[in-house]
Motif scaffolding. Sequence first.
Motif, PDB file in Angstrom:
ATOM      1  N   ASP A  45       0.363  -7.652  -2.371  1.00 20.23           N
ATOM      2  CA  ASP A  45      -0.748  -7.068  -2.235  1.00 20.23           C
ATOM      3  C   ASP A  45      -0.050  -5.246  -2.257  1.00 20.23           C
ATOM      4  OD1 ASP A  45       0.276  -7.000   0.318  1.00 20.23           O
ATOM      5  OD2 ASP A  45      -1.423  -6.665   0.812  1.00 20.23           O
ATOM      6  N   ALA A  46       1.325  -5.435  -2.560  1.00 18.22           N
ATOM      7  CA  ALA A  46       2.184  -4.187  -2.599  1.00 18.22           C
ATOM      8  C   ALA A  46       1.488  -2.601  -3.530  1.00 18.22           C
ATOM      9  CB  ALA A  46       3.610  -4.280  -3.520  1.00 18.22           C
ATOM     10  N   THR A  47       0.346  -3.459  -4.716  1.00 17.19           N
ATOM     11  CA  THR A  47       0.028  -1.946  -5.479  1.00 17.19           C
ATOM     12  C   THR A  47      -0.983  -1.625  -4.708  1.00 17.19           C
ATOM     13  OG1 THR A  47       0.513  -3.307  -7.824  1.00 17.19           O
ATOM     14  CG2 THR A  47      -0.907  -1.839  -7.848  1.00 17.19           C
ATOM     15  N   ASP A  48      -2.251  -2.430  -3.979  1.00 15.85           N
ATOM     16  CA  ASP A  48      -3.049  -1.954  -2.382  1.00 15.85           C
ATOM     17  C   ASP A  48      -2.649  -0.880  -2.531  1.00 15.85           C
ATOM     18  OD1 ASP A  48      -4.769  -3.271  -3.890  1.00 15.85           O
ATOM     19  OD2 ASP A  48      -4.351  -5.379  -3.112  1.00 15.85           O
ATOM     20  N   LYS A  49      -1.800  -1.475  -1.318  1.00 12.48           N
ATOM     21  CA  LYS A  49      -1.130  -0.712  -0.680  1.00 12.48           C
ATOM     22  C   LYS A  49      -1.046   0.951  -1.199  1.00 12.48           C
ATOM     23  CE  LYS A  49       0.636  -3.511   2.606  1.00 12.48           C
ATOM     24  NZ  LYS A  49       2.135  -4.524   3.074  1.00 12.48           N
ATOM     25  N   LEU A  50      -0.106   0.415  -2.144  1.00 11.14           N
ATOM     26  CA  LEU A  50      -0.147   1.445  -3.053  1.00 11.14           C
ATOM     27  C   LEU A  50      -1.579   2.739  -3.435  1.00 11.14           C
ATOM     28  CD1 LEU A  50       2.965   0.698  -5.808  1.00 11.14           C
ATOM     29  CD2 LEU A  50       3.133   2.664  -3.334  1.00 11.14           C
ATOM     30  N   VAL A  51      -2.305   1.786  -3.951  1.00 10.33           N
ATOM     31  CA  VAL A  51      -3.323   2.612  -3.542  1.00 10.33           C
ATOM     32  C   VAL A  51      -3.865   3.783  -2.683  1.00 10.33           C
ATOM     33  CG1 VAL A  51      -6.177   2.690  -4.764  1.00 10.33           C
ATOM     34  CG2 VAL A  51      -4.108   1.570  -5.654  1.00 10.33           C
ATOM     35  N   GLU A  52      -3.362   2.392  -1.428  1.00  4.89           N
ATOM     36  CA  GLU A  52      -4.115   2.816  -0.127  1.00  4.89           C
ATOM     37  C   GLU A  52      -3.524   5.094  -0.083  1.00  4.89           C
ATOM     38  OE1 GLU A  52      -6.927   2.565   0.691  1.00  4.89           O
ATOM     39  OE2 GLU A  52      -6.351   3.758   2.754  1.00  4.89           O
ATOM     40  N   LEU A  53      -2.688   4.886  -0.150  1.00  3.58           N
ATOM     41  CA  LEU A  53      -1.334   5.511   0.495  1.00  3.58           C
ATOM     42  C   LEU A  53      -1.966   6.684  -0.934  1.00  3.58           C
ATOM     43  CD1 LEU A  53       1.703   4.369   0.459  1.00  3.58           C
ATOM     44  CD2 LEU A  53       0.757   5.205   2.405  1.00  3.58           C
ATOM     45  N   ALA A  54      -2.946   7.262  -2.271  1.00  2.00           N
ATOM     46  CA  ALA A  54      -3.096   7.857  -3.104  1.00  2.00           C
ATOM     47  C   ALA A  54      -4.612   7.929  -1.866  1.00  2.00           C
ATOM     48  CB  ALA A  54      -3.379   7.696  -3.931  1.00  2.00           C
ATOM     49  N   ARG A  55      -5.200   7.371  -1.565  1.00  2.00           N
ATOM     50  CA  ARG A  55      -6.575   7.764  -1.068  1.00  2.00           C
ATOM     51  C   ARG A  55      -6.410   8.264   0.416  1.00  2.00           C
ATOM     52  NH1 ARG A  55      -9.069   2.031  -2.725  1.00  2.00           N
ATOM     53  NH2 ARG A  55      -9.860   2.564  -4.745  1.00  2.00           N
ATOM     54  N   GLN A  56      -5.526   8.462   0.767  1.00  2.00           N
ATOM     55  CA  GLN A  56      -4.840   9.562   1.905  1.00  2.00           C
ATOM     56  C   GLN A  56      -5.154  10.533   1.324  1.00  2.00           C
ATOM     57  OE1 GLN A  56      -2.944   7.234   4.513  1.00  2.00           O
ATOM     58  NE2 GLN A  56      -3.559   5.112   4.168  1.00  2.00           N
ATOM     59  N   ILE A  57      -4.353  10.732   0.303  1.00  2.00           N
ATOM     60  CA  ILE A  57      -4.846  11.825   0.351  1.00  2.00           C
ATOM     61  C   ILE A  57      -5.929  12.278  -0.903  1.00  2.00           C
ATOM     62  CG2 ILE A  57      -3.456  13.366  -1.108  1.00  2.00           C
ATOM     63  CD1 ILE A  57      -0.735  11.776  -0.194  1.00  2.00           C
ATOM     64  N   SER A  58      -6.211  11.638  -1.936  1.00  2.00           N
ATOM     65  CA  SER A  58      -7.372  12.259  -3.146  1.00  2.00           C
ATOM     66  C   SER A  58      -7.950  10.971  -2.961  1.00  2.00           C
ATOM     67  CB  SER A  58      -6.984  13.165  -3.514  1.00  2.00           C
ATOM     68  OG  SER A  58      -7.313  13.226  -4.763  1.00  2.00           O
ATOM     69  N   LEU A  59      -9.711  11.218  -2.942  1.00  2.00           N
ATOM     70  CA  LEU A  59     -10.528   9.911  -3.665  1.00  2.00           C
ATOM     71  C   LEU A  59      -9.626  10.244  -5.950  1.00  2.00           C
ATOM     72  CD1 LEU A  59     -13.579   9.857  -1.970  1.00  2.00           C
ATOM     73  CD2 LEU A  59     -11.850   8.440  -1.841  1.00  2.00           C
ATOM     74  N   THR A  60      -9.539  11.379  -5.680  1.00  2.00           N
ATOM     75  CA  THR A  60      -9.347  11.160  -7.322  1.00  2.00           C
ATOM     76  C   THR A  60      -8.899  12.115  -7.566  1.00  2.00           C
ATOM     77  OG1 THR A  60     -10.804  13.499  -7.153  1.00  2.00           O
ATOM     78  CG2 THR A  60     -13.036  11.683  -7.658  1.00  2.00           C
ATOM     79  N   PRO A  61      -7.186  10.877  -7.535  1.00  2.00           N
ATOM     80  CA  PRO A  61      -6.079  11.836  -7.650  1.00  2.00           C
ATOM     81  C   PRO A  61      -5.864  12.306  -9.230  1.00  2.00           C
ATOM     82  CG  PRO A  61      -6.045   9.284  -6.994  1.00  2.00           C
ATOM     83  CD  PRO A  61      -7.102  10.423  -7.006  1.00  2.00           C
ATOM     84  N   PRO A  62      -4.980  12.691  -9.394  1.00  2.00           N
ATOM     85  CA  PRO A  62      -4.199  12.986 -10.966  1.00  2.00           C
ATOM     86  C   PRO A  62      -3.890  11.535 -11.394  1.00  2.00           C
ATOM     87  CG  PRO A  62      -3.847  14.878  -9.814  1.00  2.00           C
ATOM     88  CD  PRO A  62      -4.124  13.702  -8.553  1.00  2.00           C
ATOM     89  N   GLU A  63      -4.700  11.574 -12.556  1.00  2.00           N
ATOM     90  CA  GLU A  63      -4.431   9.912 -13.003  1.00  2.00           C
ATOM     91  C   GLU A  63      -2.533   9.533 -13.446  1.00  2.00           C
ATOM     92  OE1 GLU A  63      -7.749   9.384 -15.489  1.00  2.00           O
ATOM     93  OE2 GLU A  63      -7.919   7.880 -14.392  1.00  2.00           O
ATOM     94  N   ARG A  64      -2.210  10.687 -13.707  1.00  2.00           N
ATOM     95  CA  ARG A  64      -0.265  10.671 -14.419  1.00  2.00           C
ATOM     96  C   ARG A  64      -0.359  10.758 -13.020  1.00  2.00           C
ATOM     97  NH1 ARG A  64       3.710  13.479 -14.480  1.00  2.00           N
ATOM     98  NH2 ARG A  64       5.210  13.334 -15.673  1.00  2.00           N
ATOM     99  N   GLU A  65      -0.140  11.069 -12.025  1.00  2.00           N
ATOM    100  CA  GLU A  65       0.463  10.467 -10.462  1.00  2.00           C
ATOM    101  C   GLU A  65      -0.198   9.390  -9.733  1.00  2.00           C
ATOM    102  OE1 GLU A  65       2.389  12.846 -10.487  1.00  2.00           O
ATOM    103  OE2 GLU A  65       1.460  14.446 -11.831  1.00  2.00           O
TER     104      GLU A  65
END
Length: 412
Positions: A45-65
């Motif tokens: 579930d590595a991808t889920d964990k990366l998504v979760e890390l991003a969510r801790q910063i923003s619910l709408t992060p820049p998609e390129r990042e």
Amino acid sequence: MGIIVQKFGGSSVADIGKIKNVAKRVVATKLAGHSVVVVVSALGDATDKLVELARQISLTPPEREMDMLLATGEQVSIALLAMAIHELGHEAISFTGYQVGILTNNSHTKARILGVKSERIMGELNRGYIVVVAGFQGVTIDNDITTLGRGGSDTTAVALAAALNADKCEIYTDVEGVFTADPRIIPEASLVPEITYEEMLEMAATGAKVLQLRSVEYGRNQGVVIHVKSSFKDGTGTVVKEEDEGMERPIISGVTHDSNEGKITIFGVPDRPGIAAKIFRPLAAANINVDMIVQNVSTEGLTDISFTLSLDDLARAESVIKDIIAGLGAKGYNTDTNIAKVSIIGAGMKSHPGVAAEMFDVLARNGINIQMISTSPIKIACVIEAGQVKTAVRELHEHFQLSEEAITRETI
Ligand code: ADP
Ligand code: ASP
Ligand code: MG
């Protein structure tokens, strides 16, 4: 010597023991005399964990990042798999999507593959190397890293098989093939030995995540036959291919569900030409895919419009709606995450009237209210309350006798 493309999903490379197991399988294919290209997903579930890390910063992060972040998952697994193959005494080389020229458009987080350069891979195969390619990622013409949407490694594998003119494209996963329903919910679901692209497209579009929708589209467009098999057990699996004579044609091939959808309703929208375009054009411009749309009958010139979409896109869709709602002259909107979609799919439906009525009866008998309906010639999909989805799948699967050998079938 023919080329075989083999793809191993996240659960097949979840830990080091499993990576070593994949290495053995790949080497066995090579020893059988084939040129092997392996596509791998990120570990477990590595991808889920990366998504979760991003969510801790923003619910709408820049998609390129977001793509920059998500693409790292597969870079870990390709290197580890190449090392494991080396340990078995065979030559292997790993590549990112960028390195092998998987060119995509610039729809970050759900990019489409435009083409694949096959020279680098062919060169390594000709040297006798096993080539390990990162799934799920590509690069734009401007050298920005993209990802292909969740489950996108399937599409990488099919695109490589097409570009390399491979003899076989095998998708190895944690189930034995495509089943008449998600085997995690319906343990007695039957394995479907072969299925047409059309039915598989509908199954993938309505939640059977065993193959990414885009991989089936790509396979159909490029004539790539897709074999789905288990990473852990030997078996014949499922073959996804063009319809041919003698292929069995069940009335219903499967029951699918999708619990990863949300609904947005916009209230009190003026009922006049151009309003729907004003809502859905900005959503499309924001790279958001809308699934079902329902517009109520208007009273006093006002109507309500509801639509469903992936939960992954809900926060971004909400920010789009907030921006346009005043300009629409609408009264307000709400979101509902307590929904799920249940669908039945089958090519035989075309010639069997009454299947929809049967589905609605089954849901009604079980006290399940239908909020939205959408149909195609070979699919009926209903949006229902999330908590009722397992009951709906179980009851529909049983009603259409999908777990039994004596499935009602007709041959073409
Ligand atoms: P991978 O990591 O190998 O890509 P996925 O999790 O993406 O695997 O897809 C495999 C999962 O798809 C199975 O574990 C199963 O729970 C789910 N699934 C849902 N519907 C179906 C279906 N009709 N047939 C087979 N698998 C299904
Ligand atoms: N790792 C990506 C995901 O989890 C791609 C894939 O597994 O196919 O969606
Ligand atoms: Mg997958």
